[in-house]
Design an enzyme around this catalytic site. Sequence first.
Site, short mmCIF file in Angstrom:
data_model
loop_
_atom_site.label_atom_id
_atom_site.label_comp_id
_atom_site.label_asym_id
_atom_site.label_seq_id
_atom_site.Cartn_x
_atom_site.Cartn_y
_atom_site.Cartn_z
N GLY A 132 0.84 -1.19 0.00
CA GLY A 132 0.00 0.00 0.00
C GLY A 132 0.87 1.24 0.00
O GLY A 132 2.06 1.16 0.30
N CYS A 183 5.39 -6.20 1.45
CA CYS A 183 5.81 -4.80 1.49
C CYS A 183 5.17 -4.07 2.67
O CYS A 183 5.51 -4.33 3.81
CB CYS A 183 5.49 -4.15 0.14
SG CYS A 183 6.37 -2.62 -0.10
N TYR A 184 4.20 -3.19 2.44
CA TYR A 184 3.51 -2.52 3.55
C TYR A 184 2.95 -3.57 4.51
O TYR A 184 2.96 -3.37 5.73
CB TYR A 184 2.39 -1.64 2.98
CG TYR A 184 1.58 -0.90 4.02
CD1 TYR A 184 2.08 0.25 4.61
CD2 TYR A 184 0.32 -1.36 4.41
CE1 TYR A 184 1.33 0.93 5.56
CE2 TYR A 184 -0.43 -0.69 5.35
CZ TYR A 184 0.07 0.46 5.93
OH TYR A 184 -0.67 1.13 6.87
N HIS A 207 7.96 -7.42 -4.03
CA HIS A 207 6.64 -7.79 -4.56
C HIS A 207 6.71 -9.08 -5.37
O HIS A 207 7.13 -9.06 -6.53
CB HIS A 207 6.10 -6.66 -5.45
CG HIS A 207 5.67 -5.46 -4.68
ND1 HIS A 207 4.39 -5.31 -4.20
CD2 HIS A 207 6.36 -4.38 -4.26
CE1 HIS A 207 4.31 -4.18 -3.54
NE2 HIS A 207 5.49 -3.59 -3.55
N GLU A 225 4.30 -10.66 -6.58
CA GLU A 225 3.18 -10.77 -7.53
C GLU A 225 3.47 -10.15 -8.89
O GLU A 225 2.78 -10.45 -9.86
CB GLU A 225 1.91 -10.14 -6.93
CG GLU A 225 1.90 -8.62 -6.78
CD GLU A 225 2.60 -8.11 -5.52
OE1 GLU A 225 3.43 -8.85 -4.97
OE2 GLU A 225 2.33 -6.97 -5.11
N SER A 233 -19.60 -3.78 -28.84
CA SER A 233 -18.78 -3.33 -29.96
C SER A 233 -18.37 -4.50 -30.83
O SER A 233 -17.89 -4.32 -31.94
CB SER A 233 -17.53 -2.64 -29.43
OG SER A 233 -16.65 -3.62 -28.88
N GLY A 234 -18.56 -5.71 -30.30
CA GLY A 234 -18.09 -6.88 -31.04
C GLY A 234 -16.68 -7.26 -30.65
O GLY A 234 -16.18 -8.30 -31.04
N GLY A 235 -16.02 -6.41 -29.85
CA GLY A 235 -14.68 -6.72 -29.36
C GLY A 235 -14.73 -7.76 -28.25
O GLY A 235 -15.82 -8.13 -27.79
N VAL A 236 -13.57 -8.23 -27.85
CA VAL A 236 -13.50 -9.33 -26.88
C VAL A 236 -14.20 -8.95 -25.56
O VAL A 236 -15.05 -9.70 -25.05
CB VAL A 236 -12.02 -9.68 -26.56
CG1 VAL A 236 -11.94 -10.82 -25.56
CG2 VAL A 236 -11.28 -10.04 -27.84
N ASP A 237 -13.88 -7.78 -25.03
CA ASP A 237 -14.35 -7.44 -23.68
C ASP A 237 -15.87 -7.27 -23.62
O ASP A 237 -16.52 -7.83 -22.74
CB ASP A 237 -13.66 -6.17 -23.18
CG ASP A 237 -12.15 -6.27 -23.33
OD1 ASP A 237 -11.65 -7.41 -23.46
OD2 ASP A 237 -11.47 -5.23 -23.32
N SER A 238 -16.42 -6.50 -24.56
CA SER A 238 -17.87 -6.29 -24.48
C SER A 238 -18.61 -7.59 -24.83
O SER A 238 -19.68 -7.85 -24.30
CB SER A 238 -18.32 -5.13 -25.36
OG SER A 238 -18.19 -5.43 -26.73
N SER A 239 -18.01 -8.42 -25.68
CA SER A 239 -18.67 -9.69 -26.03
C SER A 239 -18.74 -10.62 -24.82
O SER A 239 -19.77 -11.24 -24.55
CB SER A 239 -17.93 -10.40 -27.16
OG SER A 239 -17.93 -9.60 -28.31
N LYS A 296 -6.79 -9.66 -19.42
CA LYS A 296 -7.26 -10.07 -20.75
C LYS A 296 -7.29 -11.59 -20.96
O LYS A 296 -8.26 -12.14 -21.45
CB LYS A 296 -6.35 -9.43 -21.81
CG LYS A 296 -6.89 -9.50 -23.20
CD LYS A 296 -7.90 -8.41 -23.40
CE LYS A 296 -8.34 -8.25 -24.82
NZ LYS A 296 -9.13 -7.01 -24.95
#
Length: 513
Positions: free
Chosen positions: A55, A82-83, A169, A171, A223-229, A369
Amino acid sequence: MNQKIIVLDFGSQYTQVIARRIRECSVYSEILPFDTKASDIASREDVCGIILSGGPASVLAKNSPMPDPEIFRLGLPVLGICYGLQLMGRILGGEVVKGKEREYGYGLLSFKKPGILLKGLKSPVQVWNSHGDRIEKLPKGFAAVGWTQNSKFALVEDAKRKFFGMQFHPEVAHTPKGMKIIKNFLYGVCGCKGDWKMSDYVKSAIDKIRAQVGDKKVILGLSGGVDSSVAAALIHKAIGDKLTCVFVDNGLLRKDERVKVENLFKKNFKMRMKTVRAEKEFLSRLAGVTDPEKKRKIIGKTFVEIFDKAVKGVKGVEFLAQGTLYPDVIESVPIAGNPASLIKSHHNVGGLPKEMKLKLLEPLRELFKDEVRALGKELGLAHEVLWRHPFPGPGLGVRVVGEVKKEYCDILREADAILMEEMRASGIYEKVWQAFAVFLPVKTVGVMGDERTYDNVIALRIVESADAMTADWANVPHEILAKVSNRIINEVKGVNRVVLDISSKPPATIEWE
Ligand code: XMP
């Protein structure tokens, strides 16, 4: 019920990355606010460990975020990052001081004995640091396992109580063996079995969406893109017809795009979907405009207006769904020259009109993604949809150089479709970041048969990239380029010359405008 790890969030920009790493280890995790009561954690089923995130605060400052100290008496393993490590130091009786210098960037973690967390690793290992304070004196029961140049307590453990802390870190990708360390914590310390998978995520995401939405209606701009689909498929699975998707055909789409989107979502998924055909509106507003930023603004503004109108046409909508991913929301803090976190100033974060007064539903907000693709696969979306190249919001509006006209868009659509066909047929499509055609409003002379031609130029842009911040032009075999060029010149009326863009980004950009 899945075993779970509780991640207490102290405001690190990497908290979601920690959760993601845990998912990668097939373990479920839940991110909770830093001040969650220990009794609350104890009341949850199957908790097998706690991670305290990093943090931005200093444990030495007044009012810095503190966990309920009782969490250390639950008998659960605790890992402080870390924190989180400094908190453990402070609360469990050690001493934390302001470091003379901030330790920021790569470091080498050395160790004699690996202990449980470094099991399987050889000293030294590369780690990523980003901290100002450091532990000066360890709490009772703790021992140092690893050190870096600037901190003698870079990795500490109290093996008996199963408390661990690290200054670096694990991660982030800059700690290449970080996953191994996290895995050692999950499997070696917490006794996780790896009982979580993406289909479990679908179930819990559906429950969450249902709880959030209740009996209200949701609208989503497709939109037909990956995310909105993927967002559409997930939300539809959760609430069915309470979701309406709006697809705006702005006349700047690729060949057959509207029909493909309609077939998939309307016919195949049987979603409620509203298509707004607004080509004329967009093109008339773009007439005579040549400046790329002006074009972007006009396209963005027109989209918002049209979308807003479409939303008003659906009664009782209370939520606007968006396919926002975690990298879209992560704060723009550069990580040691890794510019990935700086993307997204103008990219893909949908402009939500403030006056719409809708609540946001963003079910992919915690995901990255590749996880979204895995989720999409789980929901039955085709490979082709999930592995589409990024397509800019303003579409062909920024791929027709200069003034946008329907005639130019039509030519570009045909040329682009040929490029896509050949990219897919040769298997190159999935090897590159983006491939597309650009229309140049430049007339050049050619000969076809016995006739002189005076026609337009198409440029091919095919790039490799990891994150769109930098890109190299891809080395595509000549035979394939030759085929694309021949086909475009022969099949697309209005084009007599094809050129290949061989510029890298920087100094060029991926798009031409
Ligand atoms: P540039 O051209 O800046 O592109 O190198 C980097 C990535 O962003 C995409 N891009 C956009 N996406 N709206 C978008 O949604 C835009 O205005 C826009 N401009 C560029 C581009 O396709 C590439 O993937």
